[in-house]
Write a protein that holds these residues in place. Structure first.
Motif, PDB file in Angstrom:
ATOM      1  N   LEU A  79       0.541  -1.089  -0.214  1.00 53.59           N
ATOM      2  CA  LEU A  79       0.213  -0.006   0.196  1.00 53.59           C
ATOM      3  C   LEU A  79       0.586   1.093  -0.041  1.00 53.59           C
ATOM      4  O   LEU A  79       1.970   1.639   0.690  1.00 53.59           O
ATOM      5  CB  LEU A  79      -0.811   0.226   1.042  1.00 53.59           C
ATOM      6  CG  LEU A  79      -1.751  -0.925   1.130  1.00 53.59           C
ATOM      7  CD1 LEU A  79      -2.716  -0.913   2.685  1.00 53.59           C
ATOM      8  CD2 LEU A  79      -3.164  -0.670   0.053  1.00 53.59           C
TER       9      LEU A  79
ATOM     10  N   GLN B 206      -0.196   7.144   1.242  1.00 54.86           N
ATOM     11  CA  GLN B 206      -1.682   7.742   1.929  1.00 54.86           C
ATOM     12  C   GLN B 206      -2.472   6.530   2.248  1.00 54.86           C
ATOM     13  O   GLN B 206      -3.506   7.027   2.910  1.00 54.86           O
ATOM     14  CB  GLN B 206      -1.708   8.437   0.914  1.00 54.86           C
ATOM     15  CG  GLN B 206      -1.698   9.677   0.942  1.00 54.86           C
ATOM     16  CD  GLN B 206      -1.696  10.854   1.932  1.00 54.86           C
ATOM     17  OE1 GLN B 206      -0.844  11.272   2.905  1.00 54.86           O
ATOM     18  NE2 GLN B 206      -2.972  10.865   2.422  1.00 54.86           N
ATOM     19  N   GLU B 207      -2.512   4.974   1.857  1.00 53.38           N
ATOM     20  CA  GLU B 207      -3.374   4.419   1.728  1.00 53.38           C
ATOM     21  C   GLU B 207      -3.315   3.675   3.095  1.00 53.38           C
ATOM     22  O   GLU B 207      -4.348   3.308   4.103  1.00 53.38           O
ATOM     23  CB  GLU B 207      -3.520   3.540   0.714  1.00 53.38           C
ATOM     24  CG  GLU B 207      -4.407   2.020   1.099  1.00 53.38           C
ATOM     25  CD  GLU B 207      -6.274   3.032   0.325  1.00 53.38           C
ATOM     26  OE1 GLU B 207      -7.083   2.059   0.891  1.00 53.38           O
ATOM     27  OE2 GLU B 207      -6.016   3.676   0.366  1.00 53.38           O
TER      28      GLU B 207
ATOM     29  N   ARG C 116      -4.637   5.832   5.507  1.00 53.55           N
ATOM     30  CA  ARG C 116      -6.116   6.182   5.777  1.00 53.55           C
ATOM     31  C   ARG C 116      -6.776   4.803   6.138  1.00 53.55           C
ATOM     32  O   ARG C 116      -8.002   4.839   7.190  1.00 53.55           O
ATOM     33  CB  ARG C 116      -6.772   6.265   4.154  1.00 53.55           C
ATOM     34  CG  ARG C 116      -8.407   5.943   4.067  1.00 53.55           C
ATOM     35  CD  ARG C 116      -8.973   5.169   2.565  1.00 53.55           C
ATOM     36  NE  ARG C 116      -8.287   4.283   2.617  1.00 53.55           N
ATOM     37  CZ  ARG C 116      -9.414   3.003   3.433  1.00 53.55           C
ATOM     38  NH1 ARG C 116      -9.987   3.837   4.356  1.00 53.55           N
ATOM     39  NH2 ARG C 116      -8.786   2.071   2.934  1.00 53.55           N
ATOM     40  N   MET C 117      -6.254   4.094   6.573  1.00 51.43           N
ATOM     41  CA  MET C 117      -6.445   2.404   6.964  1.00 51.43           C
ATOM     42  C   MET C 117      -7.085   2.753   8.110  1.00 51.43           C
ATOM     43  O   MET C 117      -7.595   1.878   9.281  1.00 51.43           O
ATOM     44  CB  MET C 117      -5.760   1.317   6.894  1.00 51.43           C
ATOM     45  CG  MET C 117      -6.321   1.252   4.754  1.00 51.43           C
ATOM     46  SD  MET C 117      -5.538  -1.108   4.773  1.00 51.43           S
ATOM     47  CE  MET C 117      -6.739  -2.143   4.161  1.00 51.43           C
TER      48      MET C 117
END
Length: 372
Positions: free
Chosen positions: A331, A334-335, A338-339
């Motif tokens: 990932l 940023q992802e 976010r998680m």
């Protein structure tokens, strides 16, 4: 009111129920902690509890010893004379309830996990089901930590639905467990499993998945934090586990009283357990804003919205676990951030321990009305 809290270790009471104790004390109740003595027993007294020791074999299934345990519970309950008893873990839930019935004291039980009773089907599990069916006729309330466990008890006709409720696990103090102020991707990328070194926790699968992942990405770090428990056949032998460590499959962190600091130094928390109540470690990971990988089984699956704050994998499947770990590793920042934020949001809205405390205060107040 005098309220007794009974669990199979003082460590458990101190680490998982201390804020409940404080809330009960703040409401004007006297709290008595009843558990086998260990290093945390003096800490309970320092927290303002009266501590009363009781001998209890956590792993044993000897019926003669267990009948003697009823006698010990009865003697302690008659000595302490609580107005209500809050019980957790299998032996207090079963034998403590029977003793409390004989002593005429109401109980509130908490099924915090089913252990191997519902995972391994044998003579011992059949006896345990019969004992649950007998003992659970008497509590004023039985709390479960996930809906699947409650449905399983309904399926086996072990408890009346009218006295049950579901809690969000043990809850987590989201004011104490807070994410790092700035998102940082660890160098190297780090996965952490937290749990005792038991087969049913999925330790073998974590080791195998780590090997598979490190074959493709040797820079990845896979760690385990937790104690050894070689009792019975459920614990992995220390020599076996350390051989995996020595060959470089995983790193072993030992044990720690500051689990939060360990979680904050990781990128993703992994728990491939076969079944849980609701794992406290995953609630801590969520509150600290970390993505989670865990198995799609009762107790674990409640902590993950698949694809939102983490990923669900198949139980007992190291290949699938490795694939999910690879997916998280790949990932972008940023992802991953976010998680982690989604984990934090889930902890605040679903698992905050105040939800648990409020339900206990409500049931204690209802007992208080009857006592008056």
């Amino acid at each position: 009111m005098r309220i007794a809290i009974v669990i199979n270790t003082s460590w458990n009471i101190y680490n998982f129920r201390l804020n409940l104790i404080k809330a009960l004390q703040a409401a004007g109740h006297e709290v008595v902690a009843i558990a086998p003595p260990d290093a945390y027993s003096p800490r309970l007294e320092a927290a303002g509890c009266r501590y009363v020791p009781i001998l209890m074999e956590n792993k044993g299934t000897n019926p003669v010893q267990d009948m003697l345990l009823i006698k010990r519970f009865y003697a302690v309950y008659r000595q302490v004379q609580p107005d209500v008893i809050l019980q957790y873990t299998i032996k207090p839930n079963i034998y403590g309830t029977l003793a409390a019935r004989l002593a005429g004291i109401p109980t509130v039980n908490n099924v915090s996990g089913l252990g191997t009773v519902f995972i391994v089907r044998n003579l011992v599990s059949k006896v345990a089901l019969s004992l649950y069916r007998l003992a659970f006729r008497f509590p004023v309330k039985v709390f479960f930590q996930n809906p699947d466990d409650r449905e399983l008890f309904f399926h086996y006709k072990l408890v009346k639905s009218s006295i049950t409720d579901v809690l969000p696990g043990s809850g987590i103090n989201t004011r104490q467990f807070v994410p790092a102020p700035v998102f940082t991707r660890q160098q190297p990328f780090t996965f952490l499993m937290i749990g005792r070194v038991l087969y049913e926790k999925g330790v073998v699968e974590f080791v195998e998945a780590s090997k598979l992942l490190k074959q493709k990405y040797p820079e990845v770090r896979c760690q385990l934090l937790g104690s050894f428990d070689e009792a019975g056949n459920v614990g992995i032998k220390k020599t076996t586990f350390m051989a995996w460590v020595n060959e470089g499959a995983i790193a072993y962190l030992g044990t720690s009283e500051d689990v939060a600091s360990c979680i904050l130094k990781t990128d993703c928390v992994v728990l491939p357990s076969y079944r849980e109540g609701t794992p406290k470690t995953l609630l801590e990971a969520a509150a600290l804003g970390k993505p989670i990988i865990t198995t799609n089984v009762p107790g674990c699956k409640e902590t993950v919205i698949d694809g939102q704050n983490g990923l669900l994998c198949e139980a007992r499947n190291a290949t699938d676990l490795a694939a999910k770990m690879e997916q998280i590793y790949l990932l972008p920042d940023q992802e991953l951030k976010r998680m982690g934020a989604a984990s934090r949001q889930l902890a605040v809205t679903k698992f905050d321990e105040q939800f648990v405390i409020d339900k206990y205060l409500t049931v204690v107040n209802s007992v208080a009305v009857k006592v008056r």
